[in-house]
Design an enzyme around this catalytic site. Structure first.
Site, short mmCIF file in Angstrom:
data_model
loop_
_atom_site.label_atom_id
_atom_site.label_comp_id
_atom_site.label_asym_id
_atom_site.label_seq_id
_atom_site.Cartn_x
_atom_site.Cartn_y
_atom_site.Cartn_z
CB SER A 151 -9.87 30.41 8.63
OG SER A 151 -11.12 30.69 8.03
CE1 TYR A 164 -13.11 28.90 13.12
CE2 TYR A 164 -12.93 30.55 11.40
CZ TYR A 164 -12.80 29.24 11.82
OH TYR A 164 -12.36 28.27 10.94
N1 LIG Z 1 -14.40 23.43 7.72
C1 LIG Z 1 -14.10 24.61 7.24
O1 LIG Z 1 -14.82 25.16 6.38
C2 LIG Z 1 -12.85 25.34 7.71
C3 LIG Z 1 -12.44 26.47 6.99
C4 LIG Z 1 -11.29 27.15 7.40
C5 LIG Z 1 -10.58 26.70 8.49
N2 LIG Z 1 -11.01 25.59 9.16
C6 LIG Z 1 -10.22 25.18 10.32
O2 LIG Z 1 -9.75 23.87 10.15
C7 LIG Z 1 -9.54 23.26 11.43
C8 LIG Z 1 -10.20 21.91 11.47
O3 LIG Z 1 -11.58 22.07 11.33
P1 LIG Z 1 -12.55 20.97 10.69
O4 LIG Z 1 -13.46 21.71 9.78
O5 LIG Z 1 -11.77 19.83 10.18
O6 LIG Z 1 -13.41 20.58 11.99
P2 LIG Z 1 -13.91 19.21 12.60
O7 LIG Z 1 -14.99 19.59 13.55
O8 LIG Z 1 -14.19 18.20 11.54
O9 LIG Z 1 -12.64 18.69 13.41
C9 LIG Z 1 -12.18 19.37 14.53
C10 LIG Z 1 -11.15 18.51 15.24
O10 LIG Z 1 -10.69 19.27 16.36
C11 LIG Z 1 -10.82 18.47 17.51
N3 LIG Z 1 -11.07 19.35 18.65
C12 LIG Z 1 -12.14 20.12 18.91
N4 LIG Z 1 -11.98 20.76 20.08
C13 LIG Z 1 -10.77 20.35 20.55
C14 LIG Z 1 -10.04 20.64 21.72
N5 LIG Z 1 -10.52 21.46 22.67
N6 LIG Z 1 -8.84 20.04 21.90
C15 LIG Z 1 -8.35 19.18 20.98
N7 LIG Z 1 -9.00 18.86 19.85
C16 LIG Z 1 -10.20 19.45 19.65
C17 LIG Z 1 -11.93 17.49 17.25
O11 LIG Z 1 -11.76 16.35 18.08
C18 LIG Z 1 -11.69 17.19 15.78
O12 LIG Z 1 -10.68 16.20 15.65
C19 LIG Z 1 -10.10 24.26 12.46
O13 LIG Z 1 -9.05 25.00 13.02
C20 LIG Z 1 -10.99 25.14 11.62
O14 LIG Z 1 -11.13 26.41 12.19
C21 LIG Z 1 -12.12 24.89 8.81
#
Ligand SMILES: NC(=O)c1ccc[n+]([C@@H]2O[C@H](COP(=O)([O-])OP(=O)(O)OC[C@H]3O[C@@H](n4cnc5c(N)ncnc54)[C@H](O)[C@@H]3O)[C@@H](O)[C@H]2O)c1
Length: 269
Positions: A151, A164
């Site tokens: 991130s 985080y």
């Molecule tokens: N959305 C943002 O702005 C952003 C920015 C930087 C990094 N990220 C990172 O990207 C990644 C994906 O995030 P996203 O925004 O797509 O979120 P999201 O909530 O849309 O998806 C999260 C996914 O992780 C799965 N998940 C949650 N807890 C879990 C667990 N204990 N075991 C297995 N699977 C689990 C969920 O089922 C889902 O498929 C994360 O690591 C997040 O930190 C997101």
């Protein structure tokens, strides 16, 4: 792969496992990799039936072999087991994307220790377990791609996100160590560092902002992005998918141990 198609990732015959891929960024990475020909193991904490429905929809669109294993990344055995299930299903593990993620925000003196433990377990410790299990499988074919979804918070901090930010910085460290240990093995290890991406993960932060400032959801989205992201636009999940696929191309075979920011300028400030 010849010099002519160095930029064209061809994942035909490859097998990819993507943690947390039923939604958001992980789902977009799965779609992009399936579009390039990869067979995919999806993962999430949804039931087998729910996850298999997601897999079926993707398989129809991309005519690819897409399966689902429910596994909670907070459980080390389940994390390692997910990689073994992928090997059992496809006979190989070529690409590992450590993407599963959760969020919790509070000042450190109010931060519940159990939330700290869960965030570190899901986002950092699980990546240790999936990676230690995947590397020997990748070495069998002298080819592998480990892609850790860190991130902007793997590079800089924000208040109220102690767990985080710590997990995402830790993931950058793990990325570098694994890259060094495998340099010369045909295995690369890189981190993608997205800025704000509009997915369900950030919905509570948008809602909290709307409530705090007495504004509607659309205005809160604009406000959220305005503070951190000079581009003033959300990153699209598909842009992270495309970056992940690029890391699987021959053009990227010398990119290892690095962090690739896709953050609209957030960390350039
Ligand atoms: N959305 C943002 O702005 C952003 C920015 C930087 C990094 N990220 C990172 O990207 C990644 C994906 O995030 P996203 O925004 O797509 O979120 P999201 O909530 O849309 O998806 C999260 C996914 O992780 C799965 N998940 C949650 N807890 C879990 C667990 N204990 N075991 C297995 N699977 C689990 C969920 O089922 C889902 O498929 C994360 O690591 C997040 O930190 C997101």
């Amino acid at each position: 792969m010849g010099k002519d198609d160095i930029m064209t990732p061809d994942l035909n015959g490859r097998a990819a496992v993507i943690t947390g891929s039923t939604s958001g960024i992980g789902h977009a990475i799965a779609a992009a990799m399936a579009a390039s020909g990869a067979r995919i193991m999806l993962n999430g904490i949804e039931s087998r039936a729910e996850g298999e429905a997601v897999a079926e929809r993707l398989a129809k669109v991309y005519s690819s072999d897409i399966r689902y294993t429910p596994a909670d990344m907070a459980d080390p055995e389940a994390a390692s087991g997910l990689v073994e299930d992928t090997y059992a299903a496809f006979g190989r593990v070529d690409v590992l994307v450590n993407n599963a993620g959760i969020q919790y925000t509070a000042p450190i003196e109010e931060f519940p220790p159990e939330q700290w433990d869960r965030i570190l377990a899901v986002m950092l410790t699980s990546s240790f377990h999936t990676t230690r299990t995947a590397v020997p499988r990748m070495r069998e074919n002298a080819w592998g791609r480990i892609i850790n979804i860190s991130s902007a918070h793997g590079r800089v901090a924000s208040p109220n996100k102690s767990a985080y930010v710590s997990a995402k910085h830790g993931l950058v460290g793990l990325t570098r160590v694994v890259a060094l240990e495998n340099a010369g093995n045909g295995i690369t290890s890189n981190a993608i560092c997205p800025g704000w991406v509009e997915t369900p993960l950030i919905r509570p932060q948008i809602e909290a902002l709307a409530e705090r400032d007495g504004i509607d959801i659309e205005a809160a989205k604009v406000e959220l992005v305005r503070h951190k992201q000079p581009s003033q636009r959300f990153v699209q999940p598909e842009q992270i998918g495309a970056m992940a696929v690029f890391l699987c191309s021959d053009a990227a075979s010398q990119i290892t141990g690095t962090e690739l920011s896709v953050d609209g300028g957030w960390t350039a400030q």
